[in-house]
Design an enzyme around this catalytic site. Sequence first.
Site, PDB file in Angstrom:
ATOM      1  N   CYS A   2       0.752  -1.232   0.018  1.00 56.15           N
ATOM      2  CA  CYS A   2      -0.188  -0.027  -0.060  1.00 56.15           C
ATOM      3  C   CYS A   2       0.990   1.147   0.068  1.00 56.15           C
ATOM      4  O   CYS A   2       2.100   1.079   0.337  1.00 56.15           O
ATOM      5  CB  CYS A   2      -0.976  -0.018   1.149  1.00 56.15           C
ATOM      6  N   ARG A  16      -4.969   6.964   0.557  1.00 54.39           N
ATOM      7  CA  ARG A  16      -4.012   5.721   0.479  1.00 54.39           C
ATOM      8  C   ARG A  16      -4.582   5.095  -0.854  1.00 54.39           C
ATOM      9  O   ARG A  16      -5.631   5.146  -1.574  1.00 54.39           O
ATOM     10  CB  ARG A  16      -4.099   4.960   1.636  1.00 54.39           C
ATOM     11  N   ASN A  79       0.099  -2.464   5.177  1.00 51.74           N
ATOM     12  CA  ASN A  79       0.622  -4.063   5.374  1.00 51.74           C
ATOM     13  C   ASN A  79       2.326  -3.740   5.939  1.00 51.74           C
ATOM     14  O   ASN A  79       3.006  -3.026   5.277  1.00 51.74           O
ATOM     15  CB  ASN A  79       0.888  -4.970   3.997  1.00 51.74           C
TER      16      ASN A  79
END
Length: 325
Positions: A2, A16, A79
């Site tokens: 991400c 994001r 992550n």
Amino acid sequence: MCTSILYTAGDHYFGRNLDLEISFGQQVVITPRDYPLNFRKMPRLDHHYAITGMALVQDNYPLYFDGANEEGLGMAGLNFDGPAHFFPVEEGKDNVSPFEFIPYILGQCKNVAEAKELLKSLNLVNINFSDQLQLSPLHWLIADKSGAAITVESTASGLHVYDNPVNVLTNNPEFPDQLTNLANYQSVSPANPANALAPQTALASYSRGAGSHFLPGGMDSESRFVKEVFTLQHAPAGETEVANVTNYFHCLHAVEQQKGLDEVGKDQFEYTIYSDGVNLTTGTFYYTTYDNNQINAVKMHAEDMEGQQLHRFPIASHQSINMQN
């Protein structure tokens, strides 16, 4: 994987890219002030700041991937597989599971300074939402409408809170190492470089954009971090909301992942499922998806902020093409 950013252009825009190989049925979810927020080891919040963002609603609980509150504080979980470590419950600490972390912070804090105070006593605990929904290894970007940003990482050595001077977060390695790696790219520039290699020799320039020749372009998290820092640092500011939202999404889409380029398993490829962002001043939440490039918007303050029901908006995932003839 991400990428999360805070883009400043008059107002501040936070959000994001979500890069995964599968979608979880996420929706845009607005949690009003009086919707009870339950926590496994902390007291319930019956009244809190309203929150908007992208979430999976499971058993009436908003599991936020990212979002912002009505005061202009944003937060996203990315992550962090490998370094991420969550702890047993510890007496005397504020024990919060990572799946509760975003509503816990956004429900109570107006800005980064207040979040830092709350984080001083925090212990991120290893408690799954359910047997079917196990914890994800995450770290977080938290930012506010003043332009302040921090990175929060829970590793085996404890909970770490880092000031984030570049307003960017991707994934591994740990955040201080990401910042250190930026020094390798200090010469990258939007301008064409001077000839320092052989200054007495006239070297022909074969292309525009030579100043960014050594900018990484891989799908890996370290490359995306460098490229997004470069993109964000040089992004223009528009004169209207539409111009700024457009610029913001160009920043995120500079590091989006296309299908077929990041293999994570047999016939499985990670890709950018959605890109989103919220104007931290107005509370308007914007998003695009892999299959729909149109920018879609949900206004937080158009809904009842005093209610006790979640406001849920299905993702507009079908491509919208403007036919001109």
